[in-house]
Scaffold this motif. Structure first.
Motif, mmCIF file in Angstrom:
data_model
loop_
_atom_site.group_PDB
_atom_site.id
_atom_site.type_symbol
_atom_site.label_atom_id
_atom_site.label_comp_id
_atom_site.label_asym_id
_atom_site.label_seq_id
_atom_site.Cartn_x
_atom_site.Cartn_y
_atom_site.Cartn_z
ATOM 1 N N ALA A 6 12.749 9.656 -5.431
ATOM 2 C CA ALA A 6 11.423 9.091 -5.168
ATOM 3 C C ALA A 6 11.474 8.344 -3.845
ATOM 4 N N GLU A 7 10.422 8.464 -3.075
ATOM 5 C CA GLU A 7 10.379 7.894 -1.735
ATOM 6 C C GLU A 7 10.085 6.397 -1.765
ATOM 7 N N LEU A 8 10.813 5.649 -0.948
ATOM 8 C CA LEU A 8 10.534 4.226 -0.756
ATOM 9 C C LEU A 8 10.017 4.018 0.664
ATOM 10 N N PHE A 9 10.935 3.815 1.600
ATOM 11 C CA PHE A 9 10.578 3.579 2.999
ATOM 12 C C PHE A 9 11.417 4.508 3.876
ATOM 13 N N PRO A 28 0.835 -1.214 0.000
ATOM 14 C CA PRO A 28 0.000 0.000 0.000
ATOM 15 C C PRO A 28 0.870 1.264 0.000
ATOM 16 N N PRO A 29 0.403 2.323 -0.649
ATOM 17 C CA PRO A 29 1.204 3.552 -0.746
ATOM 18 C C PRO A 29 1.529 4.196 0.601
ATOM 19 N N ASP A 30 0.710 3.947 1.622
ATOM 20 C CA ASP A 30 0.973 4.564 2.918
ATOM 21 C C ASP A 30 2.008 3.789 3.738
ATOM 22 N N LYS A 31 2.485 2.678 3.235
ATOM 23 C CA LYS A 31 3.531 1.894 3.923
ATOM 24 C C LYS A 31 4.867 2.615 3.755
ATOM 25 N N LYS A 32 5.405 3.152 4.858
ATOM 26 C CA LYS A 32 6.635 3.936 4.794
ATOM 27 C C LYS A 32 7.695 3.482 5.783
#
Length: 171
Positions: free
Chosen positions: A150-153, A110-114
């Motif tokens: 670009a953002e991953l985690f 899911p995109p909100d998983k950070k």
């Protein structure tokens, strides 16, 4: 007898005009070229206690990257080991493959998983730890003709890697 009187010698003024001109030019040039020390700070989190995380996050996906002596292991709490990345022939960890694996995982979660947890062994070098952090946090990509991160985690937690018992048993 008549004495000769010497004329008093005039004291010469010190001309520092050339030195002042040099300082007027040199000081601004040095200040413009001065690079101030820049320190980057990474916000890290400690993983939650086992009791709290077991009750609150049973159904949430928890990603982990174990930094072992001979390989990097990407795992989660649902399906176990996702990928094992052995060291390269030069003796360095394969950070490029790690970055590609993180991009693939980010596309599937899911995109909100950070958040992600890094589990380094005690003998892991600082440079290895920072390199793994860089690869799991973000990656460079081209957007509208410019290179961006670009953002991953980005929410990284650190804990100790579990003890690995050799296949033949303890000796």
């Amino acid at each position: 007898m008549r004495r000769k009187h010497r004329r008093p010698e005039a004291v010469a003024d010190l001309d520092i005009t050339a030195f002042m001109n040099l300082m007027i030019v040199l000081v601004p040039v040095l200040l413009i070229n001065l690079v101030f020390s820049q320190t980057s700070v990474l916000n890290l989190n400690f993983p939650e206690s086992a009791a709290n995380s077991a009750q609150d996050n049973k159904d949430q996906l928890q990603l982990q990257v174990m930094i072992l002596e001979e390989q990097l292991v990407i795992a989660d709490n649902k399906g176990g080991v996702i990928m094992q990345i052995p060291k390269q022939a030069e003796g360095e960890h394969d950070y490029k493959t790690l970055a590609l694996a993180m991009q693939d995982i980010k596309a599937r979660v899911p995109p909100d998983k950070k958040d992600i947890t890094l589990l380094p062994q005690e003998s892991t070098s600082y440079q290895t730890l920072v390199s793994v952090m860089d690869k799991v946090r973000s990656y460079k990509t081209v957007v509208a003709g410019s290179v961006v991160n670009a953002e991953l985690f980005p929410d990284i937690s650190i804990a100790d890697a579990p003890e690995i018992i050799p296949a033949g048993g303890a000796q």
